[in-house]
Write a protein that holds these residues in place. Structure first.
Motif, short mmCIF file in Angstrom:
data_model
loop_
_atom_site.label_atom_id
_atom_site.label_comp_id
_atom_site.label_asym_id
_atom_site.label_seq_id
_atom_site.Cartn_x
_atom_site.Cartn_y
_atom_site.Cartn_z
N ARG A 49 3.44 5.44 -6.19
CA ARG A 49 3.09 5.49 -7.61
C ARG A 49 2.05 6.57 -7.90
O ARG A 49 2.03 7.14 -8.99
CB ARG A 49 2.57 4.12 -8.06
CG ARG A 49 3.62 3.03 -8.12
CD ARG A 49 3.12 1.82 -8.87
NE ARG A 49 1.94 1.21 -8.24
CZ ARG A 49 1.99 0.28 -7.30
NH1 ARG A 49 3.17 -0.16 -6.86
NH2 ARG A 49 0.88 -0.23 -6.80
N GLU A 50 1.20 6.84 -6.92
CA GLU A 50 0.16 7.87 -7.08
C GLU A 50 0.72 9.28 -6.92
O GLU A 50 -0.02 10.26 -7.08
CB GLU A 50 -0.97 7.63 -6.07
CG GLU A 50 -1.78 6.37 -6.34
CD GLU A 50 -2.75 6.04 -5.22
OE1 GLU A 50 -2.69 6.72 -4.16
OE2 GLU A 50 -3.57 5.12 -5.38
N ARG B 192 2.00 1.74 -3.51
CA ARG B 192 0.90 2.27 -4.32
C ARG B 192 0.80 3.79 -4.16
O ARG B 192 0.62 4.52 -5.15
CB ARG B 192 -0.42 1.61 -3.91
CG ARG B 192 -1.67 2.21 -4.58
CD ARG B 192 -2.94 1.57 -4.07
NE ARG B 192 -3.04 1.57 -2.63
CZ ARG B 192 -3.35 2.63 -1.89
NH1 ARG B 192 -3.58 3.80 -2.47
NH2 ARG B 192 -3.44 2.54 -0.58
N ASP C 272 0.83 -1.21 0.00
CA ASP C 272 0.00 0.00 0.00
C ASP C 272 0.86 1.26 0.00
O ASP C 272 0.51 2.27 -0.61
CB ASP C 272 -0.95 0.00 1.21
CG ASP C 272 -2.12 -0.95 1.03
OD1 ASP C 272 -2.29 -1.49 -0.08
OD2 ASP C 272 -2.87 -1.16 2.00
#
Length: 277
Positions: A135-136, A132, A129
């Motif tokens: 990456r965002e 993630r 998480d």
């Protein structure tokens, strides 16, 4: 944006291949039989671990050394990383986290060390998480803050099948051990604030399983990630998975075998649930 080096330990359940696939730097704990020391998940398989237990050998664990971490950090810095996030096994279960921090200071690596307050499936999910979020486009401080509050979102309960291992680990005295075996007590462990403590002592495995499923049902209205965690009882774990999928058809249920470094303390035949809200 500065690229983040992601670090976790072998109790996360990542295999070396999975860690490489996700660009995660994996630091192993050690499993020790007599004078033989093995890197958890790298130099001893679960099959070899349980075979040695079946022969009557008694294992112990030890944490990675300062040198192990320092060597890893130097390699990471040589790869061009300026910052890292290490999400590690609960500080109340192992000294791994403090050793990681000491080594980072020693080599001058800019590292945020996160106490997962857990191990296994939730620990692995924390790392994924966090990646993630990277990456965002979330910044380093925002990711660290999110991970520091992450333990509020998970629960884990596990039934111990073999009391000998929890007795040897000091969480059950001799009288409790003898009485527990006599009465077929199945302790349910959980990890409040990252400490492994007995949640309830239940007479019979069937009742212990029902109790854990009851605890899960309290969150049935939420969007959960559920994992059946176990030590060398794959058939039973897959039966639990099937039952849970029938009960919660809208939720994802996975199965994870706990690694040798955790099985040293939980013993073979243990099984339970971990879920993330």
């Amino acid at each position: 944006m500065t690229k983040i080096a992601w670090i976790t330990d072998s109790t996360s359940g990542f295999t070396p291949e999975q860690a490489a696939e996700h660009n995660i730097h994996l630091i192993p704990l050690y499993v020790v039989f007599d004078n033989e020391s093995f890197r958890d998940g790298m130099e001893i398989t679960n099959e070899e671990f349980y075979a040695r237990i079946d022969r009557g050998e008694l294992p112990k664990t030890s944490q990675p050394s300062v040198g192990d971490f320092a060597e890893l950090y130097k390699r990471i810095m040589d790869e061009g990383y300026k910052k890292g996030i290490a999400v590690l096994i609960s500080a109340n279960l192992s000294g791994t986290l403090e050793t990681a921090r000491m080594a980072a200071e020693m080599v001058g690596f800019d590292l945020a060390v996160i106490d997962s307050k857990i191990t296994s499936f939730p620990l692995a999910q924390m790392v994924l998480d966090g990646q993630r979020m990277e990456r965002e486009g979330k910044d380093f401080a925002e990711i660290v803050e999110f991970l520091q509050t992450y333990p509020e979102r998970f629960s884990a309960y596990i039934i111990l099948d073999n009391l000998e291992f929890v007795h040897r680990g000091g969480r059950m005295n001799a009288a409790q051990f003898l009485l527990g075996n006599l009465l077929q007590i199945k302790p349910i462990l959980h990890l409040p604030d990252g400490r492994a403590v007995v949640f309830e002592k239940v007479r019979s495995f069937k009742k212990a399983k029902s109790r854990i499923f009851e605890l899960l049902s309290e969150y049935r209205s939420q969007d959960l990630r559920i994992c059946v965690i176990h030590t060398n009882v794959w058939e039973q774990a897959n039966e639990w998975k099937k039952e849970l999928q029938e009960m919660y058809s809208n939720l994802k249920v996975s199965v994870q075998e706990l690694g040798s470094a955790i099985a040293v303390h939980a013993g073979p035949g243990s099984i339970g649930l971990a879920w993330i809200r």
